[in-house]
Motif scaffolding. Structure first.
Motif, short mmCIF file in Angstrom:
data_model
loop_
_atom_site.label_atom_id
_atom_site.label_comp_id
_atom_site.label_asym_id
_atom_site.label_seq_id
_atom_site.Cartn_x
_atom_site.Cartn_y
_atom_site.Cartn_z
N VAL A 65 3.02 13.73 -18.23
CA VAL A 65 2.73 12.76 -17.19
C VAL A 65 3.16 12.91 -15.64
CG1 VAL A 65 3.15 10.50 -16.72
CG2 VAL A 65 2.47 10.78 -18.79
N THR A 66 2.40 12.57 -14.82
CA THR A 66 2.86 12.51 -13.46
C THR A 66 2.60 11.17 -12.96
OG1 THR A 66 0.89 13.08 -12.27
CG2 THR A 66 2.09 14.88 -12.93
N PHE A 67 3.72 10.93 -11.80
CA PHE A 67 3.74 9.39 -11.26
C PHE A 67 2.76 9.79 -9.65
CE2 PHE A 67 7.20 6.72 -13.07
CZ PHE A 67 6.43 6.47 -14.24
N HIS A 68 1.87 8.54 -9.68
CA HIS A 68 1.34 8.63 -8.23
C HIS A 68 1.88 7.31 -7.71
CE1 HIS A 68 -1.50 9.95 -5.23
NE2 HIS A 68 -2.53 9.10 -5.59
N SER A 69 2.30 7.10 -6.56
CA SER A 69 2.87 5.96 -5.98
C SER A 69 2.11 5.42 -4.62
CB SER A 69 4.26 5.95 -6.03
OG SER A 69 4.85 6.55 -4.98
N VAL A 70 2.20 4.09 -4.36
CA VAL A 70 1.68 3.73 -2.95
C VAL A 70 2.66 2.68 -2.36
CG1 VAL A 70 -0.87 3.81 -3.82
CG2 VAL A 70 0.49 1.73 -4.33
N GLY A 71 3.80 2.65 -2.96
CA GLY A 71 4.62 2.01 -2.37
C GLY A 71 5.94 2.22 -1.32
N LEU A 72 6.00 3.67 -1.41
CA LEU A 72 7.05 4.10 -0.36
C LEU A 72 6.88 4.02 0.78
CD1 LEU A 72 7.94 7.40 -2.39
CD2 LEU A 72 9.48 5.46 -1.88
N SER A 73 5.59 3.96 1.49
CA SER A 73 5.29 3.70 2.78
C SER A 73 5.93 4.77 3.57
CB SER A 73 5.79 2.31 3.22
OG SER A 73 5.18 1.96 4.56
N LEU A 74 5.80 6.25 3.17
CA LEU A 74 6.62 7.14 3.78
C LEU A 74 6.35 7.15 5.54
CD1 LEU A 74 5.47 10.08 1.55
CD2 LEU A 74 7.72 9.11 1.65
N GLY A 75 5.32 6.73 5.92
CA GLY A 75 5.38 6.62 7.38
C GLY A 75 5.91 5.45 8.21
N SER A 76 6.38 4.56 7.62
CA SER A 76 6.52 3.31 8.13
C SER A 76 8.06 3.48 8.82
CB SER A 76 6.93 2.35 6.82
OG SER A 76 7.30 0.94 7.63
N ILE A 77 8.00 2.68 9.86
CA ILE A 77 9.40 2.68 10.85
C ILE A 77 10.39 1.54 9.89
CG2 ILE A 77 8.22 3.13 12.96
CD1 ILE A 77 8.77 -0.08 13.37
N CYS A 105 0.79 8.51 4.84
CA CYS A 105 0.36 7.29 5.39
C CYS A 105 1.57 6.16 5.54
CB CYS A 105 -0.66 6.43 4.78
SG CYS A 105 -0.12 5.87 3.07
N PHE A 106 1.38 4.94 6.15
CA PHE A 106 2.40 3.96 6.03
C PHE A 106 1.57 2.93 5.43
CE2 PHE A 106 1.78 0.26 9.37
CZ PHE A 106 0.90 1.37 10.00
N THR A 107 2.16 2.01 4.59
CA THR A 107 1.77 0.74 3.81
C THR A 107 2.14 -0.61 4.36
OG1 THR A 107 3.04 0.85 2.19
CG2 THR A 107 0.86 2.13 1.84
N SER A 108 3.56 -0.52 4.89
CA SER A 108 4.18 -1.82 5.30
C SER A 108 4.96 -1.57 6.63
CB SER A 108 5.12 -2.16 4.25
OG SER A 108 6.19 -1.12 3.93
N VAL A 109 5.29 -2.63 7.40
CA VAL A 109 5.99 -2.62 8.41
C VAL A 109 6.55 -4.20 8.87
CG1 VAL A 109 4.22 -3.05 10.06
CG2 VAL A 109 5.93 -1.81 10.92
N ASP A 110 7.86 -4.26 9.39
CA ASP A 110 8.09 -5.48 9.67
C ASP A 110 8.34 -6.35 8.30
OD1 ASP A 110 8.80 -4.92 12.42
OD2 ASP A 110 6.76 -5.86 13.05
N GLY A 111 8.20 -5.64 7.30
CA GLY A 111 8.46 -6.50 6.01
C GLY A 111 6.99 -6.70 5.47
N PHE A 112 6.01 -6.88 6.17
CA PHE A 112 4.71 -6.97 5.81
C PHE A 112 4.05 -5.86 5.02
CE2 PHE A 112 5.28 -9.75 9.56
CZ PHE A 112 5.10 -10.92 8.83
N HIS A 113 3.28 -6.23 3.89
CA HIS A 113 2.62 -5.13 3.17
C HIS A 113 1.26 -5.23 3.12
CE1 HIS A 113 6.45 -3.65 1.24
NE2 HIS A 113 6.95 -4.83 1.44
N SER A 114 0.67 -4.29 3.48
CA SER A 114 -0.62 -4.19 3.57
C SER A 114 -1.45 -4.02 2.16
CB SER A 114 -1.29 -3.03 4.61
OG SER A 114 -1.04 -2.01 4.20
N HIS A 115 -0.78 -3.18 1.54
CA HIS A 115 -1.39 -2.79 0.09
C HIS A 115 -2.62 -1.72 0.34
CE1 HIS A 115 1.54 -5.46 -1.96
NE2 HIS A 115 0.86 -6.38 -1.09
N ASP A 116 -2.63 -0.99 1.52
CA ASP A 116 -3.56 -0.16 2.07
C ASP A 116 -2.92 1.15 2.47
OD1 ASP A 116 -6.22 0.77 2.12
OD2 ASP A 116 -6.83 -0.39 3.61
N LEU A 117 -3.64 2.04 2.63
CA LEU A 117 -3.05 3.47 2.93
C LEU A 117 -3.32 3.52 4.46
CD1 LEU A 117 -3.91 5.59 0.07
CD2 LEU A 117 -2.12 4.39 0.21
N LEU A 118 -2.40 3.05 5.22
CA LEU A 118 -2.77 2.97 6.93
C LEU A 118 -2.25 4.29 7.58
CD1 LEU A 118 -1.43 -0.67 7.41
CD2 LEU A 118 -3.59 0.00 6.68
#
Lengths: 288, 269
Positions: A65-77, A105-118
């Motif tokens: 198994v591998t994991f694929h995640s969307v919540g790390l928001s690697l590009g977020s400030i 991408c980033f998915t969140s900023v200022d504590g708000f989560h888009s749940h989309d890959l921005l």
């Protein structure tokens, strides 16, 4: 007991796997079909209790198994979410997950989560910022992660390089690996006009550890990376061009919406294997 | 524009659908067939769709009753008032029952739907408990070791996998009839529910891996409420007398009571 019996021990990640979705979990556990490996959406398996953690443990006992995640928001400030990362690390260790992949991408900023890959501008600032965060993530996990190119519906005036240049520089600076989604390249070609062949040629193949294949949907004036259709013919063609450089790379079929029977996904996976085999044979023939 | 400004401005465009996008749009260029306006609208639409589908999944009965169009409008208003503040999408929708309550109070024409807050709360508990953490089985050996002079100070703990609810509306019948899509508008219009003579009390819980719901008598409900409020065994005995013993046995057997502590001391489990 979720399993009828444990039939095989998880092995390495190779061949063409399938992105496991909840509608197929029961069948996977009961029938244990011959699929070389599975990719799980880590965010869907982080429930604190109930059936989901039990299913995760059961699946990981049978399949690599591998994991694929969307919540790390690697590009977020925003600061990295080490609580989330800690949960990921614990699950990865507990279930011998081969690796973790995330998105460019980033998915969140200022504590708000888009749940989309921005998307972010492909600038030097973005590059330095994201490379630093990936380094922190990898230091915390004690291993390299894979970063995936995303479907992008936006172009920033401030971008200083194209996406292929950006992701290549990122992989080198952060010393991370890459997950290349061929459908995303093609979607970006249709929507943004990028040259998909040139994109592929620019990639640092030695860092590409996984390839994704999926289908898109035609919408009003654009195509959406909806993962609700078979892989399209042009994407199969591009895939063929990519695997010439990566004959042994693990490949994954993603299908997230209007999900068909598991057997249909296995057909797509088989097709990916056949195409790969054809290219391998072609190469052998040329060499001989 | 620094990266921080790009991300913050972009996010504001997404979480506030009526936000002025001019400043952000000036940072975008035409790409292929996509104008800057179209680029923003694609992301707005994607996010709205994702959040709406979560609310549809959590609140199927509310959606059936309100109808798809009206429910979708509420989803949009909810997203504006309660943008997601958690990475876990399963936690999105937690405030929907309160949002419904306030919305109904502001719109007199919707008084016919006055039960919707209770219905939404039920649907939220049903969703949230499915994902809640497991409790260890009740440890009877630890209970047996509690000294006699400490027994009256025992405080029982309600399981993470149980929620209590009461309603003066026939909310269980409404929920049951509207959880699945109704086959026709006629079916929907033919629904009628009798108001209960007294408040209905129930608990929503996870039984092993399955979600379940049980109606409770008023006394059973009060005991569980008192336990949840942290009343000691001594206080419970004084208040409920002979009803208590069998009730406690039943709750422990059901897994609704997961442990205990002694007075203000930390949990001894």
């Amino acid at each position: 007991m979720l399993l009828q019996e444990k039939q095989k021990a998880p092995g390495p990640i190779s061949g063409t796997g399938i992105g496991l979705r909840s509608s197929h979990v029961g069948e996977i556990l009961m029938k244990q079909p011959d699929i070389p490996w599975l990719e799980l959406l880590a965010d869907n398996h982080m429930a604190a209790g109930g059936l989901i953690p039990e299913q995760l443990a059961a699946v990981c006992e049978i399949y690599p198994v591998t994991f694929h995640s969307v919540g790390l928001s690697l590009g977020s400030i925003d600061p990295l979410d080490f609580k989330y990362l800690g949960k990921l690390k614990k699950l990865m260790r507990q279930h011998h997950v081969a690796w973790l992949s995330e998105h460019l991408c980033f998915t969140s900023v200022d504590g708000f989560h888009s749940h989309d890959l921005l998307p972010m501008p492909y600038s030097q600032e973005s590059l330095q910022h994201m490379a630093q965060r990936i380094t922190h993530v990898q230091d915390f996990l004690g291993e390299r992660i894979l970063v995936e190119n995303v479907s992008n519906y936006m172009k920033f005036a401030e971008s200083e390089m194209d996406e292929a240049e950006f992701i290549t520089a990122l992989a080198i600076q952060a010393d991370c690996d890459l997950l290349i989604d061929v459908n995303n390249i093609y979607v970006n070609h249709l929507n943004l006009g990028i040259d998909p062949v040139r994109y592929i040629k620019q990639l640092p193949f030695e860092r590409v550890r996984e390839v994704h294949l999926a289908g898109y949907e035609q919408k009003d004036g654009f195509v959406l990376d909806a993962h609700n259709n078979p892989v399209s013919d042009p994407v199969w063609d591009l895939y063929g061009q990519l695997i010439q450089h990566l004959p042994n790379v693990p490949v994954l079929i993603e299908w997230d919406n209007d999900i068909p029977p598991l057997s249909r996904l296995m057909e797509e996976a088989h097709k990916a294997d056949v195409i790969k085999q054809q290219y391998r044979q072609g190469i052998s023939y040329a060499i001989s | 524009m620094p990266l921080a400004d790009v991300e913050q401005t972009f996010m504001q465009c997404l979480i506030k659908p009526y936000h002025d996008v001019d400043m952000f749009m000036s940072k975008l260029v035409v790409a292929g067939s996509l104008s800057p306006e179209k680029q923003i609208s694609i992301y707005r639409s994607n996010i709205n769709g994702a959040h709406e589908s979560v609310l549809v999944q959590i609140y199927p009965a509310c959606k059936t009753i309100l109808g798809e169009g009206y429910f979708n409008q509420l989803c949009l208003l909810y997203r504006i008032q309660f943008p997601s503040k958690h990475a876990d999408l399963n936690k999105y929708g937690k405030h929907f029952p309160v949002f419904i309550k306030v919305f109904l109070e502001k719109h007199n024409e919707l008084q016919v739907f006055s039960y919707l807050h209770d219905l939404a709360l039920l649907e939220w508990y049903w969703h949230a408990i499915y994902y809640s953490s497991n409790d260890l089985p009740f440890d009877f050996s630890l209970l047996a070791n509690v000294a006699k002079d400490q027994q009256q100070k025992l405080v029982f703990h309600l399981s993470n996998t149980v929620s209590l609810q009461s309603s003066c509306y026939p909310v269980l019948a409404i929920w049951d009839a509207n959880r699945a899509e109704l086959s026709s508008e006629k079916q929907k219009s033919e629904q009628s529910f009798e108001m209960p003579d007294e408040e209905i009390c129930f608990c929503i819980f996870r039984d092993n891996y399955e979600m379940a719901l049980k109606e409770l008598s008023a006394t059973q409900f009060e005991i569980l409420q008192a336990i949840n409020a942290g009343q000691t065994l001594g206080e419970l005995s004084d208040r409920f007398g002979g009803d208590l013993q069998s009730a406690l046995n039943y709750y422990i057997q059901q897994g609704w009571i997961s442990g205990f502590s002694v007075d203000e001391m930390s949990n001894v489990r």
